[in-house]
Design a protein around this motif. Structure first.
Motif, PDB file in Angstrom:
ATOM      1  N   SER A 307       0.799  -1.228   0.000  1.00 15.42           N
ATOM      2  CA  SER A 307       0.000   0.000   0.000  1.00 15.42           C
ATOM      3  C   SER A 307       0.829   1.273   0.000  1.00 15.42           C
ATOM      4  CB  SER A 307      -0.911   0.022   1.226  1.00 15.42           C
ATOM      5  OG  SER A 307      -0.128   0.148   2.408  1.00 15.42           O
ATOM      6  N   GLN A 339     -15.855   7.098   6.641  1.00 17.77           N
ATOM      7  CA  GLN A 339     -16.139   5.843   5.949  1.00 17.77           C
ATOM      8  C   GLN A 339     -16.659   4.772   6.909  1.00 17.77           C
ATOM      9  OE1 GLN A 339     -15.866   5.936   2.588  1.00 17.77           O
ATOM     10  NE2 GLN A 339     -15.286   8.085   2.958  1.00 17.77           N
ATOM     11  N   HIS A 373     -13.026  -3.956   4.538  1.00 16.61           N
ATOM     12  CA  HIS A 373     -13.479  -2.572   4.387  1.00 16.61           C
ATOM     13  C   HIS A 373     -12.395  -1.600   4.861  1.00 16.61           C
ATOM     14  CE1 HIS A 373     -15.949   0.930   4.127  1.00 16.61           C
ATOM     15  NE2 HIS A 373     -16.059   1.087   5.447  1.00 16.61           N
ATOM     16  N   GLU A 376      -9.703  -1.519   2.208  1.00 20.45           N
ATOM     17  CA  GLU A 376     -10.133  -0.773   1.012  1.00 20.45           C
ATOM     18  C   GLU A 376      -9.984   0.727   1.221  1.00 20.45           C
ATOM     19  OE1 GLU A 376     -14.096  -2.070   0.420  1.00 20.45           O
ATOM     20  OE2 GLU A 376     -13.535  -4.088  -0.270  1.00 20.45           O
ATOM     21  N   VAL A 377     -10.389   1.204   2.383  1.00 15.97           N
ATOM     22  CA  VAL A 377     -10.303   2.636   2.657  1.00 15.97           C
ATOM     23  C   VAL A 377      -8.847   3.080   2.739  1.00 15.97           C
ATOM     24  CG1 VAL A 377     -10.850   4.445   4.331  1.00 15.97           C
ATOM     25  CG2 VAL A 377     -12.543   2.677   3.801  1.00 15.97           C
ATOM     26  N   ASN A 379      -6.133   1.610   1.475  1.00 17.60           N
ATOM     27  CA  ASN A 379      -5.471   1.494   0.178  1.00 17.60           C
ATOM     28  C   ASN A 379      -5.927   2.587  -0.776  1.00 17.60           C
ATOM     29  OD1 ASN A 379      -3.611  -0.830   0.137  1.00 17.60           O
ATOM     30  ND2 ASN A 379      -5.414  -2.019   0.667  1.00 17.60           N
ATOM     31  N   ALA A 380      -7.201   2.987  -0.675  1.00 18.35           N
ATOM     32  CA  ALA A 380      -7.707   4.059  -1.527  1.00 18.35           C
ATOM     33  C   ALA A 380      -7.046   5.387  -1.181  1.00 18.35           C
ATOM     34  CB  ALA A 380      -9.221   4.165  -1.386  1.00 18.35           C
ATOM     35  N   ALA A 383      -3.716   5.634  -2.791  1.00 17.18           N
ATOM     36  CA  ALA A 383      -3.805   5.678  -4.251  1.00 17.18           C
ATOM     37  C   ALA A 383      -4.367   6.997  -4.762  1.00 17.18           C
ATOM     38  CB  ALA A 383      -4.684   4.527  -4.762  1.00 17.18           C
ATOM     39  N   THR A 384      -4.848   7.861  -3.838  1.00 17.74           N
ATOM     40  CA  THR A 384      -5.492   9.105  -4.233  1.00 17.74           C
ATOM     41  C   THR A 384      -4.583  10.282  -3.967  1.00 17.74           C
ATOM     42  OG1 THR A 384      -7.642   8.174  -3.693  1.00 17.74           O
ATOM     43  CG2 THR A 384      -7.521  10.577  -3.930  1.00 17.74           C
ATOM     44  N   GLU A 387      -4.604  12.962  -0.705  1.00 21.38           N
ATOM     45  CA  GLU A 387      -5.236  12.449   0.512  1.00 21.38           C
ATOM     46  C   GLU A 387      -4.192  12.303   1.604  1.00 21.38           C
ATOM     47  OE1 GLU A 387      -9.214  12.383  -0.335  1.00 21.38           O
ATOM     48  OE2 GLU A 387      -8.301  11.616   1.489  1.00 21.38           O
TER      49      GLU A 387
END
Length: 387
Positions: A307, A339, A373, A376-377, A379-380, A383-384, A387
């Motif tokens: 990540s 989230q 979940h 996912e948050v 890792n997102a 990737a953004t 952030e």
């Protein structure tokens, strides 16, 4: 400077450093999910590693104890507050961990303070791991003994301090599993160094007891080490609160005579001691819970391996994600809460400056989809951009 000015200045400095602490009000208690300020979250901040705070057998034991003894002990254990429930729990703990005696305390903080305040005298010295819990460091600083701190988890650093000329007694202090980093102490090497120097070793295994070792006997048992003083607490894997000190027969009697934290505190409710006895039996038979917890730890660490987030070297239920700056940790925790995930941003002075982090804690009661979940948050976020 007036008291009021001192207070206002201290609060202003804490706010300016992005280190201001705020309490959230829970409407549900602390389980797999938690309700805070009217919102429901997946709970990744609890120390209830085995989920025993909501175990039906533990709850029934508390209720049965309350029916027999009432809801409070109504006195110090030196007056009327030491009941059959307390005596039986102390014996069970001593037998389980292989010590002659166990003494119950109202909290882990009180237990650590009591041991150090009672045992240490002028001309003695305390050699504590640099990352030891605040209760240990504060008690050491306030004791008449001299405090020196060795490098975190470095037996050679401890050994160097032990070799320094000294006329009094020496107590070395460490944690079994460290509360903020989640790593384990090299207890065998630390204990060997102490034995060679004629020093005693004290281990606070708050975060290892119930989780590590055969039958959950903790980090010391897992590493085949028996320190002279072992402190265990019940606010983590046991799912309750309170603590116990495991020690020799003579040391237990010494504490009973001289430990002010023990003598002048109302003892824990007998119903709580009944619940702790039930929790102990669940811990002993809890290989299923420990196995599930380990699976959850593995799932989480594997899920963040690529990540870009900086995980710390922890194989325990404590999985810190190092962020660095205070505001960045606050922002990340806030993003997770948006989230539906609750986790704590830990900042100085609890951890060293520049090492603010998310302190993610895992439990045996977390479901696979809960951790997915969370992954996912996280890792997102990496990737953004921005952030």
């Amino acid at each position: 400077m007036s008291f009021q000015h001192r207070i206002e200045q201290g609060l202003a400095e804490r706010r300016a450093a992005d280190a201001y602490r705020r309490r959230a009000v829970s409407q549900s208690g602390s389980g797999r999910e938690i309700s805070l300020n009217g919102q429901r979250y997946l709970n990744f901040s609890s120390n209830d590693y085995l989920g025993l705070s909501r175990d039906p057998t533990v709850i029934r034991a508390w209720q049965s104890g309350a029916e027999r003894y009432g809801v409070g002990s109504a006195g110090s254990g030196h007056v009327t507050g030491f009941t059959t429930a307390h005596a039986e729990l102390e014996q069970q703990l001593a037998d389980w961990l292989g010590y002659p005696r166990a003494l119950l305390f109202i909290s882990g903080y009180a237990a650590n303070q009591a041991v150090i305040a009672t045992l240490m005298q002028n001309n003695d010295r305390i050699l504590a791991d640099k990352f030891s819990h605040a209760s240990l460091i504060e008690a050491s600083m306030h004791s008449p003994a001299t405090l020196r701190r060795f490098q975190h988890n470095q037996p050679t650093s401890l050994d160097k301090l032990l070799q320094a000329e000294h006329s009094g007694q020496t107590l070395a202090i460490t944690e079994g599993v460290f509360s903020m980093d989640g790593d384990s102490a090299p207890l065998a090497a630390l204990h060997h160094a102490c034995q060679q120097a004629g020093a005693w070793l004290m281990v606070d295994d708050a975060h290892g007891i119930g989780v590590n070792g055969s039958q959950g006997r903790g980090t010391c048992a897992a590493q085949k080490v028996k320190p002279e003083l072992l402190v265990i607490t019940f606010g983590k894997a046991f799912g309750l609160s309170g603590a116990a000190v495991l020690c020799s027969e003579s040391m237990a009697e010494y504490f009973i005579q001289f430990a002010r934290h023990l003598i002048y505190s109302t003892s824990m409710p007998p119903a709580q001691a009944c619940a702790l006895s039930a929790a102990l039996q669940r811990v002993i038979a809890g290989d299923d819970l420990r196995q599930q917890l380990q699976q959850n730890i593995t799932q989480f660490r594997n899920g963040l391996a690529d990540s870009g987030l900086q995980l710390m070297n922890s194989q325990s239920a404590i999985q810190p994600v190092l962020v660095g700056e205070n505001q960045a940790a606050i922002d990340l925790a806030r993003h997770l809460s948006e989230q539906g995930i609750w986790t704590s941003a830990i900042r100085p002075p609890t951890v060293p400056p520049g090492t603010a982090r998310l302190r993610i804690t895992l439990s045996a009661v977390h479901h696979e989809q809960d951790i997915n979940h969370l992954l996912e948050v996280l890792n997102a976020v990496t990737a953004t951009p921005g952030e």
